[in-house]
Design an enzyme around this catalytic site. Structure first.
Site, mmCIF file in Angstrom:
data_model
loop_
_atom_site.group_PDB
_atom_site.id
_atom_site.type_symbol
_atom_site.label_atom_id
_atom_site.label_comp_id
_atom_site.label_asym_id
_atom_site.label_seq_id
_atom_site.Cartn_x
_atom_site.Cartn_y
_atom_site.Cartn_z
ATOM 1 N N ASP A 116 31.219 47.933 42.604
ATOM 2 C CA ASP A 116 29.995 47.063 42.527
ATOM 3 C C ASP A 116 30.498 45.670 42.569
ATOM 4 O O ASP A 116 29.951 44.650 41.989
ATOM 5 C CB ASP A 116 29.177 47.319 41.126
ATOM 6 C CG ASP A 116 29.021 48.682 41.135
ATOM 7 O OD1 ASP A 116 28.082 49.250 41.946
ATOM 8 O OD2 ASP A 116 29.079 49.268 40.108
ATOM 9 N N GLU A 117 31.661 45.137 43.368
ATOM 10 C CA GLU A 117 32.355 44.091 43.492
ATOM 11 C C GLU A 117 31.509 43.199 44.238
ATOM 12 O O GLU A 117 31.823 41.703 44.543
ATOM 13 C CB GLU A 117 33.709 44.121 43.813
ATOM 14 C CG GLU A 117 34.476 44.854 42.648
ATOM 15 C CD GLU A 117 34.524 46.364 43.390
ATOM 16 O OE1 GLU A 117 35.610 47.063 42.566
ATOM 17 O OE2 GLU A 117 33.910 46.684 44.072
ATOM 18 N N LYS A 119 30.951 44.241 47.938
ATOM 19 C CA LYS A 119 31.831 44.476 49.247
ATOM 20 C C LYS A 119 30.655 44.260 50.234
ATOM 21 O O LYS A 119 30.897 44.021 51.418
ATOM 22 C CB LYS A 119 32.342 45.884 49.134
ATOM 23 C CG LYS A 119 33.405 46.028 48.040
ATOM 24 C CD LYS A 119 33.916 47.573 48.161
ATOM 25 C CE LYS A 119 33.168 48.458 47.469
ATOM 26 N NZ LYS A 119 32.928 48.419 46.224
ATOM 27 N N ASN A 141 25.977 57.752 46.863
ATOM 28 C CA ASN A 141 26.166 57.211 45.472
ATOM 29 C C ASN A 141 26.525 55.907 45.443
ATOM 30 O O ASN A 141 26.382 55.235 44.325
ATOM 31 C CB ASN A 141 27.076 58.134 44.480
ATOM 32 C CG ASN A 141 28.471 58.267 45.245
ATOM 33 O OD1 ASN A 141 28.421 57.997 46.567
ATOM 34 N ND2 ASN A 141 29.563 58.483 44.534
ATOM 35 N N GLY A 143 26.203 51.949 46.723
ATOM 36 C CA GLY A 143 25.160 51.323 47.284
ATOM 37 C C GLY A 143 25.709 49.879 47.579
ATOM 38 O O GLY A 143 26.319 49.219 46.608
ATOM 39 N N HIS A 144 25.293 49.263 48.696
ATOM 40 C CA HIS A 144 25.685 47.724 49.109
ATOM 41 C C HIS A 144 24.410 47.086 49.106
ATOM 42 O O HIS A 144 23.432 47.576 49.776
ATOM 43 C CB HIS A 144 26.516 47.853 50.422
ATOM 44 C CG HIS A 144 28.028 48.456 50.276
ATOM 45 N ND1 HIS A 144 28.449 48.434 49.081
ATOM 46 C CD2 HIS A 144 28.614 49.078 51.434
ATOM 47 C CE1 HIS A 144 29.775 49.216 49.440
ATOM 48 N NE2 HIS A 144 29.579 49.501 50.540
ATOM 49 N N THR A 145 24.447 45.888 48.448
ATOM 50 C CA THR A 145 23.284 44.865 48.426
ATOM 51 C C THR A 145 23.658 43.701 49.331
ATOM 52 O O THR A 145 24.511 43.280 49.032
ATOM 53 C CB THR A 145 22.742 44.550 47.147
ATOM 54 O OG1 THR A 145 22.534 45.752 46.357
ATOM 55 C CG2 THR A 145 21.647 43.670 47.173
ATOM 56 N N GLN A 327 32.845 52.438 46.144
ATOM 57 C CA GLN A 327 33.380 52.352 44.817
ATOM 58 C C GLN A 327 34.443 51.329 44.774
ATOM 59 O O GLN A 327 34.555 50.129 45.407
ATOM 60 C CB GLN A 327 33.646 53.527 44.165
ATOM 61 C CG GLN A 327 32.818 54.418 43.973
ATOM 62 C CD GLN A 327 32.040 55.396 45.263
ATOM 63 O OE1 GLN A 327 32.708 55.780 46.067
ATOM 64 N NE2 GLN A 327 30.920 55.578 45.290
ATOM 65 N N THR A 404 21.205 53.502 41.701
ATOM 66 C CA THR A 404 20.519 54.018 40.327
ATOM 67 C C THR A 404 19.681 53.191 39.637
ATOM 68 O O THR A 404 18.926 53.490 38.650
ATOM 69 C CB THR A 404 21.760 54.717 39.793
ATOM 70 O OG1 THR A 404 22.714 53.773 39.072
ATOM 71 C CG2 THR A 404 22.507 55.789 40.368
ATOM 72 N N THR A 517 29.143 32.412 45.851
ATOM 73 C CA THR A 517 28.597 31.646 44.742
ATOM 74 C C THR A 517 26.930 31.863 44.519
ATOM 75 O O THR A 517 26.375 31.181 43.939
ATOM 76 C CB THR A 517 28.850 30.138 44.718
ATOM 77 O OG1 THR A 517 28.303 29.828 46.377
ATOM 78 C CG2 THR A 517 30.172 29.818 44.762
ATOM 79 N N GLY A 518 26.659 33.110 45.155
ATOM 80 C CA GLY A 518 25.369 33.716 45.036
ATOM 81 C C GLY A 518 25.133 34.898 45.855
ATOM 82 O O GLY A 518 26.139 35.252 46.780
#
Length: 540
Positions: A116-117, A119, A141, A143-145, A327, A404, A517-518
């Site tokens: 969750d860094e 990526k 499992n 997820g990239h946003t 991950q 999730t 930064t966002g």
């Protein structure tokens, strides 16, 4: 036989047209990395009448657009291709890595913490220049946003490169593919106006997740006396178990109707018995499962190819590739906080085994770290904040799972853990994300070491219980207490923010090449040296 040829076409067997003397000469040829590879006619790079990787992608896209059925069009193209190649069925392509001076750049993107860094956003930024993205591990499992001009895209299986129409995306053999989740994601991207046909390829060697994998994981995670790992219960772990147990179903098998039927019947018989005995689960209907997944296979077929050939050939042609992990390092099956880990190789080593590109072709490893730490699910977390400070970080950073929706645990930056990730992955560049989440602080604690039994150490315990003995040693850095989300260059950052980043560099030995930064694509700072080394475009 596929358009990529038979196994013999990749040096896996002898072809009758090669003489004994020729085979002897081949054995004595000294190659840089591997022996000569025999490609099928369709995929011989220097044949004037053959398609390049991106010409092939465009031809596949046109096929999909101009026919009613993508599946039937694909197989028709395959048969026509085989017909054209009669009489020149096999041609020799020598030493891919002898073209090293022309070979495309490669970079592996790894999570340097517990996942969750950010990526997905970083991959999206890199694909301004890199023209292929290959996902090498995990399943849906992860997820990239990615946010582009305020519009949010959540990707689970499909690599981040899909959001750029000029970029080819690849799901490698190290991924476990849920066919239904894949088709749902592809349909969602299509509805959002994202170009998918001809831009997305799936390895024929990737493992397939089936409903009994979810059944087994749900039963196991909820079994009495079981240590809860905090999985997503999407069948990822059991699919990898079947892979290592040599009883899994691969994508190539999914397309073989008779083999698919036999596999599902046998697997359901076995899994139903186990699940009923251990978890009292209701049995799965093998006939219904076969009908659903046979239908799904027809829709997936047009995306399937030998992606190892596709990627290696692209490199030989000078195309640049980003390898996208899932991950993070501390969730790696071997090097993470076992057993509170994922089921795949989330570290940089997984890029080679998960795509079929040799380790010698990897140029750069880029580690992604937040300006603080988060973790989702159970397991050790030395710098975790359990009180008001932790909740404040969670709200400011919007720390909830992309897939999730689960709230993430939060804590201060952990430098011993980051140094460990640097060692395991060979990280040369760091990308620091969510720097803006710390904008409100006048003082920022950073863990600089561990104290175990009165002794200061950097060592990561091999057992999860060992983390319970850790006492974090903190150093307090001055905060900057001013917004950074509109800053676009490194020199414009507040002095304290630059000092914070310099401190991270000094303590980890890796250079900071990019700062986020966002959440939006534009809220990114690129360091000049990073841009130069990777050959990036610094502006859109």
């Amino acid at each position: 036989m596929s358009a990529f040829g038979s196994g013999a076409a990749y040096g896996l067997g002898r072809h009758p047209s090669i003489s004994k003397r020729g085979r002897h000469q081949q054995r004595n040829v000294r190659l840089l990395v591997h022996r000569r590879i025999l490609y099928s006619g369709t995929y011989t790079p220097r044949s004037a009448d053959h398609l390049s990787v991106f010409q092939y992608a465009r031809s596949r896209r046109n096929l999909c657009v101009h026919t009613k059925s993508r599946a039937s069009a694909f197989w028709l193209a395959e048969r026509r291709s085989q017909g054209r190649n009669q009489g020149r069925k096999f041609q020799t392509e020598s030493e891919l890595n002898q073209t090293r001076g022309k070979r495309g750049r490669t970079a592996v993107i790894v999570g340097a913490q517990w996942g969750d860094e950010g990526k997905g956003k970083i991959v999206d930024v890199l694909t301004r220049t890199f023209r292929m993205v290959a996902r090498y591990a995990g399943g849906h499992n992860a997820g990239h946003t990615v946010i582009i001009n305020g519009k949010k895209f959540i990707l689970q299986l499909v690599p981040g490169g899909i959001l750029r129409p000029e970029c080819v995306s690849v799901i490698g053999n190290g991924v476990v593919l849920d066919p239904m989740a894949f088709l749902k994601e592809v349909a969602s991207l299509g509805d959002a106006g994202v170009k998918v046909d001809g831009n997305l390829f799936v390895s024929n060697r990737a493992q397939v997740i089936l409903p009994y994998h979810r059944m087994m994981e749900l039963g196991s995670e909820n079994a009495p006396g079981r240590v809860k790992i905090g999985t997503t219960s999407r069948g990822i772990g059991p699919a990898y178990e079947d892979k290592m147990g040599r009883r899994g179903l691969r994508v190539a098998d999914l397309l073989d109707r008779e083999l698919l039927r036999t596999h599902i019947e046998n697997a359901c018989h076995e899994k139903n018995m186990i699940a009923h005995a251990l978890f009292n689960s209701d049995p799965l209907d093998a006939d219904k499962m076969f009908a659903e997944y046979a239908a799904a296979a027809e829709k997936i077929g047009p995306f399937v190819c030998d992606t190892a050939v596709l990627l290696n050939r692209a490199l030989a042609e000078g195309k640049s590739i980003v390898f996208e992990g899932a991950q993070g390092t501390m969730l790696d099956i071997d090097h993470g906080t076992y057993p509170f880990v994922t089921s795949s190789s989330a570290t940089s080593g997984g890029a080679a085994t998960g795509t079929g590109v040799p380790p010698t072709s990897i140029d750069t490893v880029i580690g992604i770290t937040k300006a603080y730490c988060t973790r989702v699910g159970g397991g050790p977390f030395p710098t975790e904040l359990l009180g008001v400070e932790g909740e404040d970080l969670r709200k400011r950073g919007n720390e909830f799972g992309a897939v999730t929706g689960r709230p993430r645990r939060t804590g201060w930056l952990d430098l011993p853990q980051l140094r460990y990730a640097g060692m395991i992955n060979g990280i040369s560049w760091l990308v620091v994300t969510k720097l803006d989440v710390l904008d409100h602080l006048t003082e920022i604690p950073v863990c600089v070491g561990y104290r175990i039994g009165g002794k200061v150490t950097d060592a990561m315990p091999p057992q999860a219980s060992g983390y319970e003995k850790i006492e974090c040693v903190y150093s307090k850095m001055p905060g900057w207490a001013t917004p950074t989300n509109r800053v676009r260059t490194y020199d414009e950052l507040p002095t304290a923010a630059r000092e914070y980043l310099t401190f991270i560099e000094r303590e980890t030995g890796a250079r900071v090449g990019m700062i986020s930064t966002g959440p939006d694509r534009e809220e990114t700072i690129l360091v000049d040296e990073f841009v130069a080394e990777l050959g990036l475009e610094s502006t859109e």
